[in-house]
Design a protein around this motif. Structure first.
Motif, PDB file in Angstrom:
ATOM      1  N   GLY A  60       0.843  -1.187   0.000  1.00 17.79           N
ATOM      2  CA  GLY A  60       0.000   0.000   0.000  1.00 17.79           C
ATOM      3  C   GLY A  60       0.876   1.235   0.000  1.00 17.79           C
ATOM      4  N   SER A  61       0.253   2.390   0.021  1.00 13.57           N
ATOM      5  CA  SER A  61       1.002   3.637   0.084  1.00 13.57           C
ATOM      6  C   SER A  61       0.411   4.503   1.189  1.00 13.57           C
ATOM      7  CB  SER A  61       0.970   4.356  -1.260  1.00 13.57           C
ATOM      8  OG  SER A  61      -0.354   4.704  -1.594  1.00 13.57           O
ATOM      9  N   SER A  63      -0.991   7.792   2.289  1.00 21.17           N
ATOM     10  CA  SER A  63      -1.530   8.992   1.650  1.00 21.17           C
ATOM     11  C   SER A  63      -1.265  10.230   2.489  1.00 21.17           C
ATOM     12  CB  SER A  63      -3.024   8.837   1.359  1.00 21.17           C
ATOM     13  OG  SER A  63      -3.734   8.611   2.556  1.00 21.17           O
ATOM     14  N   SER A  81      -2.999   7.557   7.095  1.00 19.73           N
ATOM     15  CA  SER A  81      -3.980   6.956   6.188  1.00 19.73           C
ATOM     16  C   SER A  81      -3.218   6.145   5.156  1.00 19.73           C
ATOM     17  CB  SER A  81      -4.806   8.030   5.502  1.00 19.73           C
ATOM     18  OG  SER A  81      -5.555   8.740   6.452  1.00 19.73           O
ATOM     19  N   GLU A  83      -3.400   3.874   1.684  1.00 22.55           N
ATOM     20  CA  GLU A  83      -4.169   3.525   0.480  1.00 22.55           C
ATOM     21  C   GLU A  83      -3.828   2.102   0.083  1.00 22.55           C
ATOM     22  OE1 GLU A  83      -3.940   6.199  -2.828  1.00 22.55           O
ATOM     23  OE2 GLU A  83      -3.895   7.951  -1.506  1.00 22.55           O
ATOM     24  N   THR A  84      -4.839   1.266   0.004  1.00 19.73           N
ATOM     25  CA  THR A  84      -4.657  -0.099  -0.476  1.00 19.73           C
ATOM     26  C   THR A  84      -5.160  -0.152  -1.911  1.00 19.73           C
ATOM     27  OG1 THR A  84      -6.836  -0.889   0.217  1.00 19.73           O
ATOM     28  CG2 THR A  84      -5.091  -0.946   1.866  1.00 19.73           C
ATOM     29  N   ASP A  85      -5.183  -1.323  -2.497  1.00 20.59           N
ATOM     30  CA  ASP A  85      -5.691  -1.450  -3.855  1.00 20.59           C
ATOM     31  C   ASP A  85      -7.204  -1.268  -3.912  1.00 20.59           C
ATOM     32  OD1 ASP A  85      -6.072  -3.754  -2.422  1.00 20.59           O
ATOM     33  OD2 ASP A  85      -5.762  -5.101  -4.108  1.00 20.59           O
ATOM     34  N   THR A  88      -8.981   3.474   1.080  1.00 18.53           N
ATOM     35  CA  THR A  88      -8.078   4.195   1.971  1.00 18.53           C
ATOM     36  C   THR A  88      -8.532   3.903   3.399  1.00 18.53           C
ATOM     37  OG1 THR A  88      -7.718   5.932   0.341  1.00 18.53           O
ATOM     38  CG2 THR A  88      -7.191   6.451   2.631  1.00 18.53           C
ATOM     39  N   GLU A 110       4.550   2.504  -3.617  1.00 20.17           N
ATOM     40  CA  GLU A 110       4.038   1.301  -2.962  1.00 20.17           C
ATOM     41  C   GLU A 110       5.041   0.814  -1.912  1.00 20.17           C
ATOM     42  OE1 GLU A 110       1.077  -0.650  -3.445  1.00 20.17           O
ATOM     43  OE2 GLU A 110       0.447   1.232  -4.346  1.00 20.17           O
TER      44      GLU A 110
END
Length: 163
Positions: A60-61, A63, A81, A83-85, A88, A110
């Motif tokens: 994930g990343s 955000s 927070s 972000e997944t695929d 969020t 990622e």
């Protein structure tokens, strides 16, 4: 004489077993053992890895960060927070602590689950010690990455019968 010799031998054996059963020597700080090696000069801390916030999440990343270095947080506070695929999701703290170092900055890159993203401490005076902290990302990513599936060879086709 025999009793003192036996007591001496038992005492030596007990000392040897004590040295091997406490590899960190936390309970015996005054002992100097030749195999003892101190691994960290940092104060007590916890390296927090990228959480897996869903059963299928592999990376994930971040955000946005809701805390910065030196900020204290409590259990249930939202740290960042992620972000997944699929969505969020907020990453909430499980315990109280202080953010000593943010390793992974917010952005579109990622990050694999388990990769270190921040360092937390319990004592505010320990934050300055982590100014130049660098996490060993390679070892953490390798341990978090699933092992490759072993190659399975297809069974050979049966030979045609000979007449």
């Amino acid at each position: 004489m025999a009793t003192s010799l036996a007591r001496n031998l038992l005492t030596r054996a007990a000392r040897r077993s004590t040295l091997t059963s406490f590899p960190t020597h936390a309970a015996l700080p005054s002992l100097q053992h030749p195999l003892l090696r101190w691994f960290s000069s940092y104060p007590p801390h916890e390296v927090v890895g990228m959480p897996s916030l869903s059963p299928t999440m592999e990376s994930g990343s971040i955000s946005s960060w809701n805390v910065s270095e030196g900020d204290s947080f409590g259990a249930g506070d939202v740290l960042c927070s992620v972000e997944t695929d699929k969505a969020t999701v907020d990453f909430e703290a499980q315990d109280d602590g202080i953010v000593a170092k943010i390793i992974a900055e917010a952005g579109p890159g990622e990050i694999a689950c388990g990769t270190p993203i921040m360092v937390t401490v319990e004592d505010e005076g320990s934050v300055a010690a982590f100014k130049d902290f660098v996490a060993d990302v390679g070892a953490a990513a390798a341990s978090a990455a699933p092992a490759p599936a072993p190659a399975v060879e297809a069974p050979a086709a049966p030979a045609a019968p000979t007449p």
